[in-house]
Design a protein around this motif. Structure first.
Motif, PDB file in Angstrom:
ATOM      1  N   SER A 125      -9.000  -1.981  97.266  1.00 36.88           N
ATOM      2  CA  SER A 125      -7.693  -1.479  96.840  1.00 36.88           C
ATOM      3  C   SER A 125      -7.258  -2.189  95.566  1.00 36.88           C
ATOM      4  O   SER A 125      -7.554  -3.371  95.372  1.00 36.88           O
ATOM      5  CB  SER A 125      -6.654  -1.710  97.939  1.00 36.88           C
ATOM      6  OG  SER A 125      -5.347  -1.424  97.475  1.00 36.88           O
ATOM      7  N   GLN A 126      -6.522  -1.482  94.727  1.00 38.11           N
ATOM      8  CA  GLN A 126      -5.951  -2.067  93.521  1.00 38.11           C
ATOM      9  C   GLN A 126      -4.633  -2.775  93.804  1.00 38.11           C
ATOM     10  O   GLN A 126      -4.126  -3.511  92.957  1.00 38.11           O
ATOM     11  CB  GLN A 126      -5.728  -0.980  92.462  1.00 38.11           C
ATOM     12  CG  GLN A 126      -6.993  -0.364  91.919  1.00 38.11           C
ATOM     13  CD  GLN A 126      -7.806  -1.335  91.073  1.00 38.11           C
ATOM     14  OE1 GLN A 126      -7.271  -2.232  90.452  1.00 38.11           O
ATOM     15  NE2 GLN A 126      -9.121  -1.155  91.056  1.00 38.11           N
TER      16      GLN A 126
ATOM     17  N   GLU B 248     -12.688   1.165  95.245  1.00 39.35           N
ATOM     18  CA  GLU B 248     -11.465   1.128  94.454  1.00 39.35           C
ATOM     19  C   GLU B 248     -11.137  -0.222  93.829  1.00 39.35           C
ATOM     20  O   GLU B 248     -10.030  -0.421  93.339  1.00 39.35           O
ATOM     21  CB  GLU B 248     -10.278   1.596  95.310  1.00 39.35           C
ATOM     22  CG  GLU B 248     -10.374   3.062  95.711  1.00 39.35           C
ATOM     23  CD  GLU B 248      -9.084   3.602  96.297  1.00 39.35           C
ATOM     24  OE1 GLU B 248      -8.106   2.837  96.417  1.00 39.35           O
ATOM     25  OE2 GLU B 248      -9.056   4.802  96.641  1.00 39.35           O
ATOM     26  N   GLU B 249     -12.062  -1.177  93.850  1.00 39.27           N
ATOM     27  CA  GLU B 249     -11.809  -2.445  93.165  1.00 39.27           C
ATOM     28  C   GLU B 249     -13.133  -3.109  92.826  1.00 39.27           C
ATOM     29  O   GLU B 249     -14.187  -2.729  93.335  1.00 39.27           O
ATOM     30  CB  GLU B 249     -10.946  -3.387  93.997  1.00 39.27           C
ATOM     31  CG  GLU B 249     -11.598  -3.938  95.251  1.00 39.27           C
ATOM     32  CD  GLU B 249     -10.707  -4.959  95.937  1.00 39.27           C
ATOM     33  OE1 GLU B 249     -10.806  -6.155  95.631  1.00 39.27           O
ATOM     34  OE2 GLU B 249      -9.905  -4.539  96.800  1.00 39.27           O
ATOM     35  N   ASP B 250     -13.078  -4.123  91.985  1.00 36.63           N
ATOM     36  CA  ASP B 250     -14.279  -4.869  91.602  1.00 36.63           C
ATOM     37  C   ASP B 250     -14.720  -5.807  92.730  1.00 36.63           C
ATOM     38  O   ASP B 250     -13.853  -6.369  93.424  1.00 36.63           O
ATOM     39  CB  ASP B 250     -14.004  -5.690  90.337  1.00 36.63           C
ATOM     40  CG  ASP B 250     -13.787  -4.817  89.103  1.00 36.63           C
ATOM     41  OD1 ASP B 250     -14.414  -3.744  89.032  1.00 36.63           O
ATOM     42  OD2 ASP B 250     -13.004  -5.224  88.233  1.00 36.63           O
TER      43      ASP B 250
END
Length: 240
Positions: free
Chosen positions: A131-132, A162-164
């Motif tokens: 998640s961001q 949705e995230e690194d």
């Protein structure tokens, strides 16, 4: 208390398939808990949660989510209150079950054996949502990854939708590999985003079903419900 409602997020764009999947999961859990009333539903299908709570107003609530975050701590309690459930007994999310790390390890080992991959030379990619805006998904995923490193000989890495580190980057692996989706259900991410990311990265190994689809999930949930009824709560543990 011998009733329970299993609740997943579902897919707002196409809610019916996930609703049916949760009903099927509830039926499998009932096989392990004779005499219990168990229903499965989602937040996405309009009216479905309300119908389930009306039928089982005193049920235990089992969140079929991978992380304790916005939906389990805020959205789900809000929806339950609006449906008329007063102070429901809500269990920890599926992703925090103390038996889940062992199931992940057994699943990865079985897949490696099936595909002829030597455990010590194989990379296990744990694919998750991420998640961001919240660390909840990444936190539990990284805990599971560390538990797998301690319990197996796989080289364990993580990748997120949705995230690194983004999944299509994490999946750029040379040599033997497996990808195990750390997801509860086979919704859009597992059916589309994960395979697309692996294809983009030329991932060299097989993509396994989401861990929430494993046949041993039903008895795992049944055991959690049984513990809840006897008030035996041991916080999340990651030993395998």
């Amino acid at each position: 208390m011998t009733s329970a409602i299993l609740i997943a997020h579902g897919s707002p764009a196409d809610p019916e398939p996930q609703e049916r999947a949760m009903q099927a999961l509830a039926a499998r859990v009932r096989l392990w808990l004779p005499g219990w009333q168990i229903r499965g539903t989602t937040l996405a299908l309009p009216g479905a949660l309300e119908a389930a709570t009306k039928a089982l107003p005193d049920a235990l609530i089992y969140p079929f989510f991978m992380a304790e975050g916005f939906f389990t701590r805020r959205q789900l309690p809000k929806r339950l209150a609006a449906a008329g459930m007063k102070s429901p007994h809500q269990l920890p999310a599926f992703g925090h079950d103390p038996e889940l790390p062992a199931l992940l390890a057994r699943t990865a080992r079985a897949a490696a054996q099936t595909h002829g991959l030597p455990e010590a030379q194989t990379t296990l990619l744990l694919a998750a949502h991420g998640s961001q805006v919240s660390r909840a998904s990444a936190t539990i995923t990284e805990q599971m990854a560390e538990a797998l490193r301690q319990a197996t000989r796989f080289h364990v890495v993580t990748g997120y939708v949705e995230e690194d580190p983004l999944l299509h980057h994490a999946a750029q692996i040379l040599g033997p590999a497996l990808c195990l989706p750390f997801f509860a259900t086979r919704a859009g991410h597992v059916a589309q985003d994960v395979p697309q990311a692996l294809a983009e990265a030329n991932f060299p190994g097989p993509l396994l079903p989401a861990i929430g689809e494993h046949p041993q999930v039903a008895p795992l949930i049944a055991a959690a419900l049984t513990r809840a009824t006897t008030h035996v709560f041991s916080g999340p543990s990651f030993s395998v």
